[in-house]
Design a protein around this motif. Structure first.
Motif, PDB file in Angstrom:
ATOM      1  N   MET A 233     -20.829-124.073 -76.415  1.00 42.41           N
ATOM      2  CA  MET A 233     -19.720-125.008 -76.662  1.00 42.41           C
ATOM      3  C   MET A 233     -20.088-126.038 -77.730  1.00 42.41           C
ATOM      4  SD  MET A 233     -19.594-127.576 -73.342  1.00 42.41           S
ATOM      5  CE  MET A 233     -19.507-126.286 -72.122  1.00 42.41           C
ATOM      6  N   LEU A 234     -21.334-126.473 -77.766  1.00 36.08           N
ATOM      7  CA  LEU A 234     -21.746-127.446 -78.787  1.00 36.08           C
ATOM      8  C   LEU A 234     -21.858-126.798 -80.160  1.00 36.08           C
ATOM      9  CD1 LEU A 234     -24.435-129.464 -76.792  1.00 36.08           C
ATOM     10  CD2 LEU A 234     -22.198-130.285 -77.553  1.00 36.08           C
ATOM     11  N   GLN A 257     -14.894-122.936 -76.917  1.00 41.56           N
ATOM     12  CA  GLN A 257     -14.149-122.800 -75.657  1.00 41.56           C
ATOM     13  C   GLN A 257     -14.740-121.707 -74.769  1.00 41.56           C
ATOM     14  OE1 GLN A 257     -11.942-125.240 -75.070  1.00 41.56           O
ATOM     15  NE2 GLN A 257     -12.591-125.895 -77.122  1.00 41.56           N
ATOM     16  N   ILE A 258     -15.326-120.685 -75.365  1.00 43.54           N
ATOM     17  CA  ILE A 258     -16.026-119.669 -74.575  1.00 43.54           C
ATOM     18  C   ILE A 258     -17.186-120.321 -73.822  1.00 43.54           C
ATOM     19  CG2 ILE A 258     -17.489-117.617 -74.723  1.00 43.54           C
ATOM     20  CD1 ILE A 258     -14.486-117.094 -74.996  1.00 43.54           C
ATOM     21  N   GLY A 259     -17.821-121.309 -74.440  1.00 46.20           N
ATOM     22  CA  GLY A 259     -18.889-122.041 -73.769  1.00 46.20           C
ATOM     23  C   GLY A 259     -18.387-122.760 -72.528  1.00 46.20           C
ATOM     24  N   PHE A 260     -17.183-123.351 -72.609  1.00 45.36           N
ATOM     25  CA  PHE A 260     -16.606-124.005 -71.425  1.00 45.36           C
ATOM     26  C   PHE A 260     -16.378-122.988 -70.300  1.00 45.36           C
ATOM     27  CE2 PHE A 260     -15.531-127.158 -74.647  1.00 45.36           C
ATOM     28  CZ  PHE A 260     -15.738-128.353 -73.968  1.00 45.36           C
ATOM     29  N   ILE A 261     -15.883-121.809 -70.677  1.00 43.89           N
ATOM     30  CA  ILE A 261     -15.603-120.776 -69.674  1.00 43.89           C
ATOM     31  C   ILE A 261     -16.899-120.294 -69.029  1.00 43.89           C
ATOM     32  CG2 ILE A 261     -14.694-118.441 -69.372  1.00 43.89           C
ATOM     33  CD1 ILE A 261     -12.704-119.099 -71.641  1.00 43.89           C
ATOM     34  N   ALA A 390     -19.015-132.268 -75.977  1.00 46.18           N
ATOM     35  CA  ALA A 390     -18.374-131.070 -76.521  1.00 46.18           C
ATOM     36  C   ALA A 390     -16.857-131.195 -76.461  1.00 46.18           C
ATOM     37  CB  ALA A 390     -18.836-129.831 -75.756  1.00 46.18           C
ATOM     38  N   GLY A 391     -16.344-131.754 -75.359  1.00 45.45           N
ATOM     39  CA  GLY A 391     -14.907-131.996 -75.274  1.00 45.45           C
ATOM     40  C   GLY A 391     -14.441-132.979 -76.333  1.00 45.45           C
ATOM     41  N   GLY A 392     -15.233-134.011 -76.598  1.00 39.06           N
ATOM     42  CA  GLY A 392     -14.900-134.958 -77.653  1.00 39.06           C
ATOM     43  C   GLY A 392     -14.898-134.317 -79.026  1.00 39.06           C
TER      44      GLY A 392
END
Length: 670
Positions: A233-234, A257-261, A390-392
């Motif tokens: 994600m980063l 976004q794959i990192g979030f999943i 990462a969201g930021g």
């Protein structure tokens, strides 16, 4: 659960399919994305362009994707996986005039082939361990301690790693994410929407099944997967921030976004199914990302179609007076960024809650620490902080694109005037569909708790087992504070890094710079040197050593065999000489024969005597032939002919074929 076998004789194992709640979600996403992308492709491609090969591969990839999601075993999934890889390759190279399309296609095909071969090896290893690769059988076996007592854990984990490499390559997970930014950037926009929105979910679904069927209750594996998810994600977020190409930005966003999943999958595994919160977050974010990327790449396709460029400095100001396009992009971007009231906020809150809940379980002793022992809780705090950063970053690069396309003016006033003209940029049906899809983001965001429970109830895994959904207050003060912190980080990154470092003011206009460092390019710095130079050199070195060892061995063997043959030859000669001088001593009359042998001498002498008798009886005056000499000459000629034949290649091949024929006859009849 009903299982249907189709084409049961394929390679002796057949194709098996099944159906449950999670599969229904993935299949529904595939149908929606393919339908909308197909409709948009009719507008995107120029009229009269030959697209037969594209649409054939398009249909084949759709069937393979649905087949993968409803597959009941790894074997069926692997067949669909390979069909999908080779058919989707044609999308990447569809626009041959696009710079870098061939290179991106070659990279995509190479990663797909390597991933497929790795997954195939994993299937072989699993089958050798359990005698089956069906999900339900593996799911039951991995949880049965008695059944796992005699299983070689090393081989099991090797099989799992091979499968993870194959599916991770398709998902775009670090460090095999390198194909995704290149392929999505050069592919046609409808294909990019499907590649990003649903083909990456094929890899995610494969990782999910591998985690449940191979690595269940392996805390070390799920912690490593958590680390890879954070890195993914980063990495994707940083690449997206640097990018000045709109489609590449969205592609790098897919990596992030794959990192979030992956974080959701890893947290669910670390908690050993004790909580369904990560599962709910994982499923909602899969849906959120798929629909968002469909909308975003459709918007990017409209921009590229009318500007013939993907560069920020060219497309700048295109959407300033296009309200529908602005609203649709804004809804998808805010949802991916995790803004309160949108779908992404619900999914990211649940994923974040999964991390914090796992930390609480470890600190309270409900679940043992997978790694680090007592230091795991502080490590998880770091993971939580990186998750928020990462969201930021997502908010920062989405805001960057919004400012470029929909707020700022183009540096060329004539270009800006052309962009501002009221031209139809989407057909009526596509406007309605795009608006409807965009409305889903705030709808899901507002009904976040209800949607989370619904997804949890549909979280059926194998054999009808389901994980109980958990009610989470996603609008609690703590959740809202975490979302605000993440967005604040994104605003800081945009204001003090993107605007100060990646933008240059020029004649009153902003020029976007590509300042990405070359040392960060894994493909050029690691993978290509490794595959094209280091591995061939190492292989050549090893082969050279083996070749020399073989030469030495063969040479020694030849020398030994020569000595043995010489000794045997001398022994045989001595025996023959001894026998000829004793038991088989030849008569003196035959020892000094000038020509021929004993047989020709006896036969010729007998014939000469008979001819002498006939000359006397019939009083023939003409002298007869010397038959002894004639037979001796014939014998010599026969010897010379045999010598020529026996030394020829044809004679050797004839004997070889005869021996082979006799061997085959022996095998067949005896």
């Amino acid at each position: 659960m009903k299982m249907t076998e189709v084409l049961g004789q394929i390679c002796g194992m057949g194709l098996h399919f099944t159906w449950d709640g999670i599969r229904a979600v993935f299949v529904a996403l595939a149908v929606i994305l393919w339908a909308v992308a197909t409709l948009f492709s009719r507008e995107y491609f120029p009229k009269g362009e030959r697209l037969t090969a594209f649409y054939l591969s398009w249909a084949a990839a759709f069937l393979a994707t649905v087949g993968f999601f409803v597959s009941a075993d790894f074997y069926t999934a692997l067949i669909c996986f390979e069909v999908l890889s080779f058919s989707s390759y044609l999308w990447v190279v569809q626009e041959k005039e696009e710079p870098g399309s061939k290179e991106a296609g070659d990279l995509y095909l190479a990663i797909s082939v390597i991933g497929g071969l790795s997954a195939l090896m994993g299937v072989f290893l699993l089958y050798s361990l359990f005698g089956t690769v069906e999900y339900s059988a593996l799911y039951a076996a991995i949880r049965d301690e008695a059944a796992m007592a005699g299983v070689n854990r090393g081989q099991l984990y090797a099989a799992g790693i091979c499968l993870m490499v194959g599916f991770g390559a398709k998902a775009g997970a670090f460090p095999i994410h390198i194909w995704l930014p290149k392929a999505h950037a050069v592919a046609p926009a409808p294909a990019s929407a499907v590649l990003s929105g649903i083909l990456t979910k094929v890899g995610i679904f494969g990782i999910w099944m591998t985690s449940l069927c191979v690595f269940w209750k392996s805390g070390v594996f799920f912690f490593v997967l958590l680390v890879l998810g954070i890195i993914t994600m980063l990495t994707g977020a940083v690449l997206a921030i640097w990018s000045v190409d709109i489609k590449r930005t969205f592609a790098c966003s897919s990596v992030s976004q794959i990192g979030f999943i992956l974080t959701g999958i890893s947290c669910f595994g670390l908690m050993e199914g004790e909580s369904a919160v990560p599962l709910q977050g994982f499923m909602i974010h899969v849906m959120n990302h798929s629909i968002a990327k469909l909308v975003l790449f459709t918007v990017a396709g409209v921009i590229v179609k009318h500007t013939h460029s993907r560069n920020f400095n060219v497309i700048q100001g295109f959407g300033r007076k296009k309200t529908l396009l602005k609203l649709c992009y804004g809804a998808a971007a805010l949802s991916l960024s995790g803004v309160v009231g949108f779908a992404g906020y619900a999914s990211k809150t649940l994923l974040h809650e999964g991390i914090t809940e796992y930390a609480e379980m470890v600190s309270e002793g409900i679940i043992s620490a997978a790694v680090f022992g007592g230091m795991l809780v502080p490590v998880l705090k770091v993971v939580e902080i990186l998750f928020l950063i990462a969201g930021g970053c997502t908010f920062a690069y989405m805001l960057k694109v919004f400012m470029v396309v929909f707020v700022e003016k183009n540096a060329d006033p004539h270009v800006q005037q052309a962009y501002d003209e009221n031209k139809s940029y989407l057909s009526g049906p596509m406007r309605v569909i795009l608006a409807f899809l965009s409305m889903l983001f705030p709808t899901v965001g507002i009904l976040g708790n209800s949607v989370a429970q619904l997804v949890g109830q549909r979280g059926e895994i194998f054999l009808g087992e389901s994980f109980e959904s958990v009610h989470v207050q996603i609008f609690s003060g703590e959740a809202l504070l975490s979302g605000l912190i993440s967005l604040s980080i994104g605003a800081i990154i945009y204001l003090f890094f993107i605007r100060k470092v990646l933008v240059r003011e020029k004649d009153g206009h902003r020029e976007y710079l590509y300042r990405r460092q070359h040392w960060f390019d894994l493909e050029q710095n690691i993978y290509r040197p490794l595959l094209l130079h280091l591995l061939p050199a190492a292989g050549g070195f090893v082969c050279g050593i083996l070749d020399r060892m073989l030469d030495v061995t063969v040479s020694a063997a030849l020398k030994v065999s020569a000595v043995v043959c010489m000794a045997a030859n001398r022994l045989v000669d001595s025996v023959v000489v001894f026998l000829r001088r004793t038991l088989f001593k030849e008569s003196p009359a035959w020892e000094e024969l000038k020509e021929g042998n004993a047989l020709t001498h006896l036969a010729g002498s007998f014939r000469n005597r008979m001819e002498d008798v006939l000359d006397v009886v019939f009083q023939r005056e003409k002298p007869h032939k010397d038959y002894e000499h004639q037979l001796a000459s014939g014998y010599k000629h026969m010897q010379e002919t045999y010598l020529l034949i026996s030394r020829s290649l044809s004679f050797g091949l004839l004997l070889f074929c005869l021996g082979l024929l006799l061997t085959v006859l022996y095998v067949l009849f005896f």
